[in-house]
Design an enzyme around this catalytic site. Structure first.
Site, PDB file in Angstrom:
ATOM      1  N   CYS A  47       0.845  -1.200   0.000  1.00 19.10           N
ATOM      2  CA  CYS A  47       0.000   0.000   0.000  1.00 19.10           C
ATOM      3  C   CYS A  47       0.883   1.254   0.000  1.00 19.10           C
ATOM      4  CB  CYS A  47      -0.987  -0.039   1.163  1.00 19.10           C
ATOM      5  SG  CYS A  47      -2.342   1.136   0.960  1.00 19.10           S
ATOM      6  N   HIS A  58      -3.748  -4.884  -0.170  1.00 16.04           N
ATOM      7  CA  HIS A  58      -3.302  -5.460   1.103  1.00 16.04           C
ATOM      8  C   HIS A  58      -3.390  -6.985   1.025  1.00 16.04           C
ATOM      9  CE1 HIS A  58      -3.032  -1.817   3.620  1.00 16.04           C
ATOM     10  NE2 HIS A  58      -3.936  -1.344   2.782  1.00 16.04           N
ATOM     11  N   GLU A  60      -2.432  -9.027   3.184  1.00 11.39           N
ATOM     12  CA  GLU A  60      -2.774  -9.546   4.527  1.00 11.39           C
ATOM     13  C   GLU A  60      -4.266  -9.430   4.819  1.00 11.39           C
ATOM     14  OE1 GLU A  60      -1.480  -6.683   3.843  1.00 11.39           O
ATOM     15  OE2 GLU A  60      -2.123  -5.117   5.235  1.00 11.39           O
TER      16      GLU A  60
END
Lengths: 274, 196
Positions: free
Chosen positions: B72, B178, B180
């Site tokens: 990001c 992202h 994650e």
């Protein structure tokens, strides 16, 4: 193209996860119960977002809530929103440090509008989810309830929704107190309360009993996401099946292949510094 | 926007030893670096410069050939410059600048670009190995790097305009989304980065 979202909402009260029906609470089990009986680490791969709310009626133990949030979100790889009784920027910050990506604000939206602005300037507007609990009135129309549904705001729901969405919030979580926990399906008439030029995402909550109800919500162009907080309607494999039914029915939800999980966890890794 | 806990959580889930560090010596000595991002481009860059982390990152990546993954804002910081919060020089590891989505280019879309969106990856990409050429990943951003003419473009996403979703060139890796927060798609990508 941005995908729609299926959201699971967990309601937490002094160490336990709760079922709510028209905002009356029933204790279900603690975190251990959730992880073993509900196989939460598996369920979390069937949703696009998780919302965890501390709905304690009395004093809240924020530290205990944060500890639970950390443990809960350990095997959870989706955006996470948390809230319940947020009155200060510091309270919000403690949630964001415990695994939350966004914070959910409800009563303070009206009682303390400065807080909304402060949260947005500190963490960004996209970080603030405005949660509104709406109740249908016998004499017709809707009103907004605050303080866990205990206090009625004077003025129409339309008025309050317009004010809230024009404040510095990222999205709107619209919950029906009448349908909450009933399994009768969403109150889609609530959507007529939204301003016509609605420019922020809307999450619809309250009343889901099955995947058809989820599909009904997602079929409405005004809706970006649907949420369910019912711990038993989708117990076991229910959420995964509901998700597959929605995707099979043509709903544009994000897709991933759960079978890859074994493969992903099979390999040994080197160290890394973040 | 930058939730370090989530990144650490995902890396540990994959069996990595993760250490969160703001110490230039530790960063310069790491096997692999992961650069998340918190705050605005300008604030993040200033904080890297003040702590000497900018030089430590360049030393590890350019001097020692250690691999890095920017996520990001962490990806944006690898660019030449960013216009968020005032024009600021970036780390310069990726050849393009970072600017806000322009009203003219995104059409009726809203800023920020937030949610799961479709990412188109290039065949042969390391990061997307084992994933299909279109896969869904989670984005939250108002600024973007364009992919036009950029060597090292590993994937793009279209939000009115086509922009850089993922980059890989040698030991330098980056994603605008992202991983994650992107279920098994993101875990696959992180595993591919770690295994490379």
């Amino acid at each position: 193209m941005l995908k729609k979202r299926l959201i699971f909402t967990l309601l937490y009260n002094q160490g336990s996860f709760m079922l709510s029906r028209n905002f009356r609470l029933q204790k279900v089990g603690n975190l251990k119960w959730l992880q073993t009986n509900y196989d939460f680490s598996h369920i979390s791969f069937s949703i696009d977002e998780l919302i965890v709310l501390d709905i304690a009626r009395g004093e809240r133990d924020t530290q205990a809530f944060c500890e639970m949030l950390k443990a809960l979100t350990e095997g959870c790889f989706v955006p996470i929103a948390a809230g319940g009784g947020i009155r200060t920027v510091e309270h919000a910050r403690s949630l964001l440090r415990s695994g939350a990506d966004k914070v959910v604000v409800n009563t303070a939206l009206y009682d303390n509008r400065e807080l909304t602005a402060d949260l947005a300037s500190e963490f960004g507007q996209q970080c603030v989810v405005a949660s509104m609990d709406v109740k249908h009135q016998r004499e017709g129309g809707y009103q907004v309830m605050v303080d866990n549904g205990a206090r009625r705001l004077s003025g129409t729901a339309e008025h309050w929704i317009e004010q809230v969405v024009n404040d510095s919030v990222g999205e709107l979580y619209l919950n029906s107190i009448d349908r909450d926990g009933t399994g009768q399906g969403y109150d889609l008439r609530m959507l007529d309360l939204l301003p016509t030029s609605m420019s922020k995402p809307v999450i619809l909550a309250g009343g889901v009993g099955n995947s058809t109800h989820l599909a009904e919500g997602l079929a409405d162009a005004r809706i970006d996401a649907v949420a369910t907080a019912h711990l038993f309607n989708f117990v076991g494999d229910g959420l995964r099946q509901a998700r597959n039914a929605l995707i099979g029915g043509g709903v544009e939800l994000p897709q991933w292949d759960l079978r890859q999980l074994d493969d992903i966890l099979g390999k040994q890794q080197a160290g890394v510094t973040a | 926007m930058g939730n370090i806990w989530s990144v650490v959580n995902a890396l540990r889930y994959l069996g990595s030893l993760v250490h969160v560090s703001g110490d230039p010596k530790e960063v310069a000595a790491a096997d692999a670096l992961l650069l998340p991002g918190v705050g605005s481009f300008r604030k993040a860059m200033l904080s890297l410069e003040m702590s000497g982390l900018d030089q430590a990152i360049l030393e590890a990546v350019q001097g020692k050939g250690r691999k890095i993954l920017g996520i990001c804002l962490g990806m944006q910081l690898l660019g030449t410059r960013g216009s968020e919060d005032g024009d600021t020089r970036g780390l310069g590891l990726v050849a393009n600048p970072v600017d806000r989505f322009a009203i003219g280019e995104i059409g009726a879309n809203k800023i920020p670009h937030i949610g799961f969106d479709v990412v188109h990856s290039k065949p042969g990409s390391v990061l997307f190995s084992g994933l299909s050429e279109t896969a869904d990943f989670y984005f939250v951003h108002s600024y973007r790097m364009l992919s036009r003419g950029l060597i090292g473009t590993a994937a793009t996403c279209t939000y009115g305009v086509e922009f850089l979703a993922a980059y890989e060139q040698g030991n330098i890796f980056a994603t605008q989304f992202h991983p994650e927060k992107s279920q098994t798609n993101g875990l696959m990508l992180l595993r591919n980065f770690l295994a490379e």
